[in-house]
Design an enzyme around this catalytic site. Structure first.
Site, PDB file in Angstrom:
ATOM      1  N   GLU A 300       0.897  -1.148   0.000  1.00 28.03           N
ATOM      2  CA  GLU A 300       0.000   0.000   0.000  1.00 28.03           C
ATOM      3  C   GLU A 300       0.938   1.200   0.000  1.00 28.03           C
ATOM      4  OE1 GLU A 300      -2.315   2.956   2.483  1.00 28.03           O
ATOM      5  OE2 GLU A 300      -2.743   0.995   3.349  1.00 28.03           O
ATOM      6  N   CYS A 335      -1.954   8.962   3.540  1.00 28.30           N
ATOM      7  CA  CYS A 335      -1.747   8.441   2.186  1.00 28.30           C
ATOM      8  C   CYS A 335      -2.981   8.657   1.327  1.00 28.30           C
ATOM      9  CB  CYS A 335      -1.372   6.965   2.237  1.00 28.30           C
ATOM     10  SG  CYS A 335      -2.475   5.947   3.232  1.00 28.30           S
TER      11      CYS A 335
END
Length: 554
Positions: A300, A335
């Site tokens: 990720e 993020c």
């Protein structure tokens, strides 16, 4: 029969420790009385520095190499982290090598452990629901990754709900199998979810509790033995959570917890050879690890996350508030943070930008609604700003200045929430696209606008991006939603008037799309994808047909 008796004993034993704790836990006592805690959040300081230890083969250990961390708000040395260097990795390598490829449990081995982890999850959920414990972790997060109390508490809340979701029988439901009838009597094929065995988890600084807990527990639920490395700047949070999990019944040998630099961890991965590694962090490191580990990795990684405002203008105040939250909450250090905003020309005619500006200017260091940036210096962010302002037609909408009257150390960044307008036509030019779409992990966003006939250009801009984590399509126009969603790829995409890019809870998938290495987090689907593989077992027990004869060779 003995297997079921043993299982019952395991279920009886696991809660006993936790129940005695729950009965003895007096909420009126001071924070020192939290049984698992080895630190007092409010007393961590230069005169009383906290220590962060390592856990290997069931024992907490220090190191001869101490990394002293500076308080991100005042620069005072306030935490000492016992970091393992390359000479000290052998116990961790040995610990990984002791775990077989078939894991610590699987559907055919120690199935009572599925129940054990359901019990651990239930007790951990209860612990985090206790206000004193919840506040302990919220404040600890604030000390090392400064964000508003509400943002830090949200991280604890999501973690607590995750534990609730996987209490009781929910862990064994993750290992649900299926069967398909075979070609003849006695033949059946069964599909099982199988662990990898020894695995590694590497997580970043921005969510010190939520990301490592959700990935760690997913790995454990499926039968793996993880080594966990959290960014040393914030690893004290997870160290305390490990102690809470031990108190709730987690066997101490099931997880190794290490503090080290990236080079040392890379050496452990190469020598310990984990069967799978989960990495959350920068794309540059992710791509290096993918090569080093020969593809045995789930990622990720970074996300330059976009938001597109459609043609239907409504609820202007609400949309402005969500834009502010997406771009600037946690000082933009998510993020999933909104990195670029594409406004339909209809929105350009409204007061949306002035409302976003007013909301951004409410943020202040005193309540940590804006705060230190831990991976970019002030100079680096302002240098990027100046490069953007050299693009023809670009302009500073607001921000662009250092924070004032603070003691944030110079190794970190401190700027006001910032937005830069860049014309869409300029963004699409070959020599500016990479500059404009560079992710700045801080309170910084690009804003542009487009005309109706320029939507294909917007979609082309989205297609050219290399990371596809979160996105938002803010519109209730079904044809517009269909057009944009059908021609984009981001793994977690919010659609509709209330669409956002941040704030993912525990009840839906969060992760990138468009990359076979992409990892998810938080849901049963994510756990099964990341932390288990498929194993097919074909039973063929007969009987062999009567009067069967050896056939001719083929």
């Amino acid at each position: 029969m003995n297997r079921f008796l043993y299982c019952g004993v395991m279920r009886a034993k696991a809660p006993q420790k936790g129940l005695s704790f729950f009965n003895s836990f007096n909420l009126s006592r001071s924070v020192h009385s939290i049984p698992f805690a080895t630190v007092d959040v409010e007393e961590i300081s230069g005169s009383q520095p906290a220590e962060v230890h390592n856990l290997v083969q069931g024992k907490w250990k220090t190191s001869s190499n101490w990394n002293t961390l500076l308080d991100p708000l005042n620069g005072e040395p306030f935490i000492k982290v016992a970091e393992v260097d390359e000479a000290g990795i052998q116990p961790f390598v040995e610990s990984l090598s002791k775990c077989p490829k078939h894991g610590l449990h699987n559907p055919f081995k120690a199935p009572e452990r599925y129940l054990l982890f359901g019990d651990i999850s239930g007790k951990a959920a209860h612990m985090l629901s206790i206000p004193k414990v919840s506040d302990f972790f919220t404040r600890l997060i604030q000390r090392v990754a400064p964000k508003s109390y509400k943002q830090a508490l949200g991280e604890v809340y999501v973690t607590q709900k995750f534990f609730e979701n996987f209490s009781g029988d929910q862990v064994r439901f993750l290992a649900r199998s299926f069967a398909v009838p075979g070609d003849h009597l006695g033949q059946q094929s069964h599909g099982f979810r199988w662990p990898y065995g020894p695995v590694a988890i590497i997580t970043p600084f921005n969510f010190p509790l939520e990301i490592p807990v959700l990935q760690l527990m997913g790995a454990l639920y499926m039968g793996n033995k993880p080594i966990l490395k959290v960014d040393s700047k914030v690893s004290i949070v997870m160290e305390q959570m490990m102690r809470l999990l031990h108190y709730c019944g987690l066997p101490a040998e099931d997880v190794d917890f290490i503090n080290s630099d990236g080079k040392t961890m890379n050496k452990i991965l190469l020598e310990g050879n984990p069967r799978m590694t989960l990495f959350t962090g920068s794309s540059r490191v992710a791509d290096k690890l993918a090569v080093d580990l020969k593809g045995r990795i789930k990622l990720e990684d970074a996300g330059f996350d976009w938001k597109v405002l459609g043609p239907d203008v409504q609820e202007e105040d609400y949309v402005a508030w969500v834009c502010d939250q997406d771009a600037y909450a946690c000082s933009g250090q998510k993020c999933s943070a909104q990195s670029i905003l594409f406004m339909h020309e209809n929105w350009s005619r409204t007061s949306l930008l002035s409302k976003i500006k007013n909301l951004a200017e409410r943020r202040k260091l005193e309540d940590l609604t804006i705060g230190p940036v831990l991976t970019f210096t002030t100079e680096a962010m302002l240098e990027h700003l100046n490069k953007l302002l050299q693009i023809p037609g670009s302009k500073l909408l607001f921000g662009g200045e250092p924070l004032k009257n603070h003691s944030i150390p110079s190794i970190y960044g401190a700027i006001k929430p910032t937005a830069v307008y860049v014309p869409l036509e300029e963004i699409m030019k070959e020599n500016t696209y990479e500059l404009v779409t560079r992710e700045i992990f801080g309170p910084f966003q690009i804003i542009t606008d487009y005309k109706k006939e320029q939507l294909p250009m917007v979609l082309d801009a989205l297609e050219r991006m290399h990371a596809h984590l979160t996105a938002a399509v803010v519109s209730n126009d079904p044809l517009f939603l269909q057009e944009v969603i059908g021609k984009t790829v981001n793994g977690t995409t919010y659609a509709g008037l209330r669409a956002r890019t941040t704030g993912a809870p525990q009840n839906h998938w969060f992760g990138p799309a468009g990359d076979p290495r992409g990892a998810g987090i938080g849901t049963p689907e994510a756990i099964k994808l990341v932390w288990s593989c498929h194993r097919e077992i074909i039973y063929d027990i007969g009987p062999v047909p009567k009067k069967w004869e050896i056939p001719p060779s083929t």
